[in-house]
Design a protein around this motif. Structure first.
Motif: not given
Length: 410
Positions: A365-382
């Protein structure tokens, strides 16, 4: 239209052609990079770029980090039903491999700002059933291993660090406090060899057992590896802004990285067979050559490009790992409320952006920190090849999008 991709393959056409022809070379292929008590493999023939001697580590060449992890758990012989504590955000196949060995993965929450394992969560996850601890470094950041090393020492745990996304240079062998450090040279990774991995092992018993087991496995086919080289050449050609825009721009929603990922069997028997292969000679030679000619200058330029982008973004944009001590920006993640809308805005500004990928996921079961990192995640070019004016243009588009939709960042 011209469209800059989210990610650039860290390889040249000449490098891909070397991989394509490496299978017909007569020179022997290495199975190790360095051995305990010795320096690097003699094929690392550029003294300026050699890793320094490491008397405490054996470097075993493997087909992939997943193969190396499977090999490691086989050699470790952990009792069936034991717990393996693991960073709560990792590659889903790492969980699959743990379960394949009859072990139970236990998620350890991470700090979204640093991506390090949370010390309180780690203490809570360890019980008398825990036998191993796996720390996953994400997105090009190298998070602190201090808490994990203390816990492993206190409880007698096998400590493994997954550095597949975070190699820091040619001399990087991981944290010396880890029993095993795993590095990937897959097609999308830093200093790609179009596949392959190195397992740096600091326990002689494990190193010898892993080496002996792998020698009994069949080799990856030369044809399969040659196909990867051809895919790389094609991908390099298509990653230029004009062809990339023609193929992936407009209303098209193809995933460019899906064209380059390995096809991993989903059934248990097929998956096990896929794991239990050793590198073909061409792959072994190419990994050795990439370490000898490591693109250290590009890595430094990529880190600088990531820092420049971080400094240009609006302060309200949340960046997972933004407070990590060491970051090379293999990927540049941000968290937004509406990833699809942000991706559309950035594509209109001439750069592609990618929502969260199947290459990482939460351990349930995903704990809070993991959900924070993965919810709404977008990768930008850098990456260093992205012109600064184009970077400024997409940052302006992102800023305007956030201003038009307050609360669109987290």
């Amino acid at each position: 239209m011209n469209l800059f991709p989210t990610h650039r393959i860290d390889c040249t056409v000449a490098g891909a052609m070397y991989a394509l022809t490496a299978g017909v070379r007569r020179r022997g292929a290495p199975s190790v990079i360095g051995r305990r008590g010795h320096g690097p493999h003699p094929d690392l023939d550029s003294p300026r770029d050699r890793p320094g001697p490491d008397a405490d580590a054996d470097g075993l060449l493997c087909l992939s980090v997943r193969s190396a992890f499977h090999l490691l758990l086989s050699a470790a012989r952990l009792p069936a039903g034991s717990d393996v504590a693991i960073s709560a955000v990792t590659h889903p196949d790492m969980i699959r491999i743990i379960e394949l060995h009859g072990l139970r993965p236990v998620p350890v929450d991470i700090d979204p700002l640093t991506l390090a394992v949370d010390e309180a969560a780690l203490d809570a996850a360890i019980t008398d059933r825990t036998r191993a601890l796996v720390v996953t470094h994400l997105f090009g950041a190298r998070s602190s291993l201090d808490a994990a090393a203390r816990a492993a020492r206190a409880h007698g745990l096998l400590l493994i660090e997954d550095c597949a996304q975070s190699i820091q240079g040619p001399a990087d062998r991981g944290d010396p406090r880890a029993d095993v450090s795993l590095f990937s040279f897959g097609l999308l990774k830093t200093a790609t060899a179009l596949g392959g991995a190195v397992a740096w092992t600091r326990r002689p018993d494990l190193a010898a057992d892993m080496r002996a087991r792998q020698e009994r496995w069949p080799a990856q086919s030369r044809r399969e590896y040659a196909r990867r080289a051809v895919v790389c050449v094609v991908a390099l050609a298509l990653s230029r802004p004009r062809p990339y825009g023609l193929l992936f721009g407009g209303a098209r929603r193809r995933d460019p990285q899906a064209l380059m990922r390995s096809r991993v069997p989903r059934d248990e028997r097929g998956f096990t067979g896929w794991l239990q292969r050793r590198p073909c000679p061409a792959l072994a030679r190419t990994v050795t050559r990439r370490l000898a000619r490591f693109p250290a200058n590009r890595l430094r330029r990529r880190a600088a490009a990531g820092e420049a982008l971080a400094g240009a973004l609006p302060p309200e944009v949340f960046r997972p790992g933004g407070a990590a001590e060491h970051h090379t920006y293999w990927l540049f993640p941000v968290i937004v409320d509406d990833p699809a809308r942000v991706v559309e805005a950035l594509r209109a500004a001439g750069v592609d952006a990618a929502p969260t990928t199947s290459q990482i996921g939460a351990v349930e079961p995903a704990p809070p920190g993991a959900r924070r990192v993965l919810t709404g995640l977008v990768f930008l070019p850098a990456y260093p090849e992205l012109p600064a004016p184009r970077r400024d243009r997409f940052v302006a588009a992102l800023t305007a999008e956030l201003g038009a939709h307050p609360g669109a960042s987290r």
